[in-house]
Enzyme design. Structure first.
Site, PDB file in Angstrom:
ATOM      1  N   HIS A  26      37.337  74.250  44.064  1.00 14.50           N
ATOM      2  CA  HIS A  26      35.932  74.303  44.481  1.00 14.50           C
ATOM      3  C   HIS A  26      35.175  75.235  43.560  1.00 14.50           C
ATOM      4  O   HIS A  26      35.742  76.131  42.921  1.00 14.50           O
ATOM      5  CB  HIS A  26      35.793  74.743  45.941  1.00 14.50           C
ATOM      6  CG  HIS A  26      36.017  76.206  46.176  1.00 14.50           C
ATOM      7  ND1 HIS A  26      35.010  77.144  46.110  1.00 14.50           N
ATOM      8  CD2 HIS A  26      37.144  76.911  46.475  1.00 14.50           C
ATOM      9  CE1 HIS A  26      35.489  78.341  46.357  1.00 14.50           C
ATOM     10  NE2 HIS A  26      36.791  78.239  46.582  1.00 14.50           N
ATOM     11  N   CYS A  27      33.848  75.021  43.489  1.00 11.77           N
ATOM     12  CA  CYS A  27      32.969  75.918  42.744  1.00 11.77           C
ATOM     13  C   CYS A  27      32.020  76.572  43.737  1.00 11.77           C
ATOM     14  O   CYS A  27      32.368  76.733  44.904  1.00 11.77           O
ATOM     15  CB  CYS A  27      32.223  75.164  41.638  1.00 11.77           C
ATOM     16  SG  CYS A  27      31.185  73.827  42.233  1.00 11.77           S
ATOM     17  N   ALA A  28      30.815  76.910  43.318  1.00 16.62           N
ATOM     18  CA  ALA A  28      29.901  77.647  44.193  1.00 16.62           C
ATOM     19  C   ALA A  28      29.391  76.817  45.362  1.00 16.62           C
ATOM     20  O   ALA A  28      29.122  77.343  46.440  1.00 16.62           O
ATOM     21  CB  ALA A  28      28.721  78.171  43.389  1.00 16.62           C
TER      22      ALA A  28
END
Length: 478
Positions: A26-28
């Site tokens: 996942h990212c932000a």
């Protein structure tokens, strides 16, 4: 985490189950999946999951937009699925199996330029501020510039150039470092290579055109000479040299025994690369970059430049979807180095504004829809500040008609911008703050273009929805 238990179970089910997921990270704001078979993902049902704000596929990854609580969702998903998460870099490596050669090339370029974008944005803002200080004659100051009447601001202007010079003149250092980082090789060697391209003992690239051939310094090896020319602000020479260094280092690491690799791998990688950079790669890369920027500049100044601007403005948003827009940054930087400004960046910022304006129209049309506003309002604000992905993937592509309305508005604004010859000092913050990167003499013209990028997409989105044009899921009874 318990709030996302059911949503996580549904997402796992509609992705095709645990066996269809080869990697997850996942990212932000997004969950990133590498799927074994992307056709097994039930996109229609995934979009109906309450926590999901949108979905899209990019760079071989199936990405699900969750929002600011993505880390909580990720933890819930990992707990339910039993899948061990990986880092973003590992996910990108796994995703390459789903990518074509062009996608891998574009992905590599994106990862090279992404780490240096913050510096370029800061440099663009500072250049814009310096232009206000030294480039505008104010009637209230007897038609003088601010630096001419204020010693303080003259000092500020001079001081800020220290930062701007470090960012743009020494750009090759950032590029060669970023390539080494991306390729997993020794980063300090990338930095050293970049410095050898912009060393003060070299003739500055900006002085080459005004220096007679006989006055260009050179290294004399007796039976041959090498011109001592710097490559300040040059993109392609730095990229060619950076990749050569990385591939040489990887090659020598394979054949040189580990016991002596610390000595000979850097030596055999760096020295030949620096030599090749000044004998072959630098001159050839400079000519290629200059040829490309000259060709584009000629097109922008031609009798059909209006068509070029319209097409670029219209098609930029689809380029973002494919990831191909990352390749334009190199062209922007090359034009800045060759001509002192770029005509592309103003149109990029106008496209961002247009996408945000289309979302603003959706907010107006769907006012009272609190659930959608959790996505649409932050997406609109993000667009106006230069980040379009939440708006495009979360709202505009979902409804389509608003996306097309934004493309049309961006195309018209791009055409007008090109006809006016609007030029930016540098790449800067996209969206509304982009005007700070525009050369002051074009502020009025660019203000008109911004107004077009706000009004046209908004009105077209309303009209398209009311008339059911390109509208399949948000139809209005006539």
């Amino acid at each position: 985490m318990s709030d996302f238990k059911q949503d996580s179970q549904d997402l796992l089910k509609y992705l095709g189950g645990k066996e269809n997921i080869s990697a997850v990270s996942h990212c932000a704001t997004r969950m990133r999946f590498v799927l074994v078979d992307s056709t097994k993902a039930n996109q229609e049902m995934i979009e109906k999951i309450p926590a999901v704000k949108g979905i899209f596929t990019q760079a071989g990854q199936f990405q699900v937009i969750i929002g600011n609580k993505v880390s909580d969702f990720y933890n819930a998903f990992i707990g339910i699925s039993g899948i061990e998460g990986v880092s973003k870099d590992q996910a990108k490596i796994a995703a390459k199996q789903n990518q074509s050669f062009l996608q891998r090339l574009v992905g590599t370029l994106a990862e090279v330029f992404a780490p240096i974008i913050p510096a370029i944005v800061v440099g663009g803002l500072l250049l814009g501020f310096r232009n206000i200080l030294e480039g505008i004659q104010f009637s209230a100051l007897n038609n003088q510039t601010i630096v001419q009447v204020s010693q303080f601001w003259n000092g500020v202007n001079s001081f800020l150039w220290l930062i701007c010079e470090a960012i743009f003149h020494f750009l090759p250092v950032g590029i060669t470092w970023s390539i080494a980082k991306k390729m997993g090789t020794t980063q300090i060697l990338g930095i050293v290579l970049g410095i050898t391209l912009v060393s003060p003992q070299l003739l500055n690239a900006y002085a080459v055109a005004t220096t007679a051939a006989k006055d260009i310094p050179f290294w004399d090896f007796g039976f041959f000479k090498i011109d001592m020319i710097g490559y300040q602000a040059q993109v392609i020479p730095a990229m060619l040299a950076g990749f050569m260094l990385c591939y040489l280092e990887k090659f020598f690491r394979k054949i040189i025994p580990e016991s002596i690799s610390m000595i000979f791998v850097p030596l055999f990688s760096l020295v030949p690369t620096v030599l090749a950079a000044h004998v072959i790669l630098g001159p050839v890369g400079w000519k290629i970059g200059s040829a490309v920027s000259t060709f584009v500049s000629f097109g922008l100044a031609s009798s059909v430049n209006w068509l070029f601007g319209a097409l670029f403005g219209f098609l930029y948003a689809p380029l973002v979807i494919t990831g191909l827009h990352h390749m334009l940054l190199a062209l922007d930087l090359q034009m800045i180095a060759d001509f002192g400004g770029t005509n592309f960046w103003p149109m990029v910022a106008l496209s961002n504004i247009a996408q945000g304006s289309a979302v603003l129209a959706i907010i107006f049309l769907h006012r009272g829809n609190k659930e959608e506003e959790q996505v649409s309002v932050p997406a609109m604000i993000s667009c106006y500040l230069g980040v379009t992905e939440p708006a495009m993937f979360g709202i505009n592509l979902k409804y389509l008609y608003s996306f097309v309305a934004a493309m049309i508005g961006s195309g018209i604004a791009g055409m007008i911008s090109t006809l006016f010859g609007v030029t930016a000092n540098s790449v800067g913050v996209g969206g509304l703050p982009a005007i700070l990167s525009i050369k002051p003499q074009y502020w009025l013209q660019y203000g008109i273009c911004m107004l077009i990028a706000i009004v046209v997409p908004f009105l077209l989105t309303v009209i398209f929805r009311k008339q059911n044009i390109l509208n399949k899921i948000d139809r209005v009874s006539n």
